[in-house]
Design a protein around this motif. Structure first.
Motif, short mmCIF file in Angstrom:
data_model
loop_
_atom_site.label_atom_id
_atom_site.label_comp_id
_atom_site.label_asym_id
_atom_site.label_seq_id
_atom_site.Cartn_x
_atom_site.Cartn_y
_atom_site.Cartn_z
N ALA A 31 37.88 28.48 57.92
CA ALA A 31 38.09 27.94 59.26
C ALA A 31 39.02 28.81 60.09
CB ALA A 31 38.63 26.52 59.19
N LYS A 32 39.98 29.50 59.42
CA LYS A 32 40.95 30.31 60.15
C LYS A 32 40.94 31.74 59.62
CE LYS A 32 44.78 28.73 61.85
NZ LYS A 32 46.14 28.16 62.03
N ARG A 44 39.13 21.92 59.61
CA ARG A 44 39.92 22.83 58.79
C ARG A 44 39.22 23.13 57.46
NH1 ARG A 44 43.99 24.44 62.46
NH2 ARG A 44 43.24 23.10 64.13
N LEU A 45 38.08 22.53 57.23
CA LEU A 45 37.34 22.76 56.00
C LEU A 45 36.50 24.03 56.10
CD1 LEU A 45 36.03 19.13 55.39
CD2 LEU A 45 37.89 20.27 54.18
N PRO A 46 36.24 24.69 54.96
CA PRO A 46 35.35 25.85 55.01
C PRO A 46 33.93 25.42 55.37
CG PRO A 46 35.85 25.25 52.74
CD PRO A 46 36.73 24.41 53.60
N LEU A 47 33.20 26.34 55.99
CA LEU A 47 31.82 26.06 56.40
C LEU A 47 30.83 26.66 55.42
CD1 LEU A 47 32.02 26.94 60.21
CD2 LEU A 47 31.76 24.66 59.25
N PRO A 48 30.01 25.85 54.74
CA PRO A 48 28.90 26.44 53.97
C PRO A 48 27.96 27.11 54.97
CG PRO A 48 29.21 24.10 53.45
CD PRO A 48 30.01 24.38 54.68
N GLY A 82 36.22 26.38 46.03
CA GLY A 82 35.83 26.09 47.41
C GLY A 82 36.88 25.46 48.28
N GLY A 83 37.95 24.91 47.68
CA GLY A 83 38.92 24.17 48.48
C GLY A 83 39.90 25.05 49.23
N LEU A 84 39.39 25.97 50.03
CA LEU A 84 40.25 26.86 50.82
C LEU A 84 40.42 26.24 52.21
CD1 LEU A 84 38.77 30.31 49.71
CD2 LEU A 84 40.37 28.80 48.53
N ILE A 85 41.38 25.36 52.31
CA ILE A 85 41.57 24.56 53.53
C ILE A 85 42.51 25.29 54.47
CG2 ILE A 85 42.14 22.28 54.43
CD1 ILE A 85 39.91 22.34 52.28
N ALA A 86 42.18 25.29 55.75
CA ALA A 86 42.98 26.00 56.74
C ALA A 86 44.21 25.21 57.13
CB ALA A 86 42.14 26.29 57.97
#
Length: 404
Positions: A370-371, A326-330, A314-318
């Protein structure tokens, strides 16, 4: 249909598409909703009001999706982010109209370019300094192959000593642009074919965030001031460049500024990419309604408590300034949230919210990055979904063995 209902339906639809696969798909499972992608492409073309849109490949990074966008009426050419990427896209036959958005100092890639008349005729390099011309000249022994170049001009907003916008080109004043243009046309083996002015402070900044009303108002005023100033600057620069070179294109804008940029007479084409997939950072713009098209799925791997569900990875940070945005959105099912003290982890991501209690080990949770484009640096395969069916699985750049 409410957002809550729509996201629950999305959850069921994507789950059904994955469940129908004969093999258990490894996570993260990257999917693109083709109906949303196509609708976004058509909407971008509508907003451009007849001016062609050049696909910003950095926001896709999947050759099949770049080709799909180019097949949409109103889209022409690719704005790539590295020369090596442009050479690969040319070799794949994606297009013979490629502009590299950033200056290249990769001597290996430049050597490959100058050695190929076909590639040199298809690719335009970006420059904002005579030193960029020197680097290109350093890798070639002959000027027989002419190199196409475009000049990147700072498109930020200036008031007093303040500068608002991306810190890209050092060229701002008309005189500095003209000086470099004259240097290009005077140098053997180069041809000046275009100009780029990327107003990132307009195209890439949300301006209608429900929880930030005051800030959004300030952002909208800054955008309006920026476009007003740019209209004057671009006109003056275009008039000054007219006697120096017969330009093929003036590239500008982005997904968040299509209408405003297209209204500028100096601009001949719009760059856009994020508006095709609509990542989390593009949810809150006045200029268009978001249709998210890109998701990644992770499976619940543990239940630390009856009210928590933990997914694996889950740690796919933009990229960009570190922050919560910049965090992914559940995203699906709706109502899930990251924990403030843990966020999105590389190996596990705990989630809270009312749906967490109903999730069982093995269930899928769908996230939005996020991106745009950056998600596909983490997967080899991208699954293209139509309705409840995965209709095709295609490789990302990474899946083809490329890291640009």
């Amino acid at each position: 249909m409410s957002d809550f209902v729509g996201r629950n339906r999305l959850w069921a639809r994507l789950n059904a598409a994955v469940a129908a696969q004969p093999d258990h798909l490894p996570t993260p499972i990257a999917v693109v909703d083709l109906a949303a992608f196509d609708a976004n492409a058509a909407d971008l073309a509508r907003r451009a009001a007849g001016k062609p849109i050049r696909v910003a490949s950095k926001s896709l990074r999947v050759p099949a999706l770049i080709s799909r966008a180019l097949a949409t009426p109103g889209f022409e050419g690719v704005l790539s982010y590295t020369l090596r990427e442009a050479l690969v896209l040319h070799d794949l036959g994606i297009t013979d109209d490629l502009v590299v958005a950033y200056p290249c100092v990769d001597r290996g890639a430049l050597t490959d370019l100058v050695a190929s008349p076909a590639a040199a005729g298809a690719v335009t390099l970006m420059v904002d300094d005579v030193a960029h011309l020197d680097v290109i000249d350093s890798v070639r022994s002959s000027k027989a192959v002419q190199i196409r170049v475009a000049i990147d001009i700072d498109a930020g907003l200036k008031f007093g000593n303040q500068h608002v916008g991306p810190k890209r080109s050092p060229l701002y004043d008309t005189s500095a642009v003209v000086a470099l243009a004259r240097a290009v046309v005077a140098r053997d083996g180069f041809r000046l074919v275009g100009v780029m002015t990327y107003e990132g402070q307009v195209a890439g900044v949300p301006d209608d965030v429900p929880t930030q009303r005051a800030k959004s108002l300030v952002v909208r005023r800054l955008k309006q001031a920026s476009m007003t100033q740019l209209d004057v600057r671009r006109r003056a620069i275009a008039e000054a460049l007219g006697p120096i070179a017969d330009l093929e294109f003036w590239n500008a804008g982005g997904s968040g500024s299509v209408e405003a940029t297209a209204a500028d007479d100096a601009v001949t084409e719009i760059a856009a990419g994020s508006g095709l997939l609509v990542p989390g950072l593009f949810d809150h713009y006045q200029s268009f309604s978001p249709r998210p098209a890109s998701y990644f799925g992770l499976r619940v791997s543990r239940k630390p408590s009856p009210t928590l569900a933990t997914v694996h990875g889950g740690g796919l940070i933009a990229s960009g300034p570190a922050g919560a945005d910049r965090l992914p959105l559940p995203w699906a099912p709706p109502g899930l949230h990251l924990l403030g003290l843990e966020g999105a982890g590389e190996v596990q991501t705990p989630l809270t919210g009312h749906p967490a209690a109903m999730l069982a080990i093995g269930d899928l949770v769908w996230f939005r990055h996020a991106k745009s484009g950056e998600l596909f640096e983490h997967v080899n395969d991208v699954h293209l979904v139509f309705g409840e069916e995965i209709v095709e699985t295609v490789p990302s750049y990474r899946g083809l063995g490329h890291v640009f």
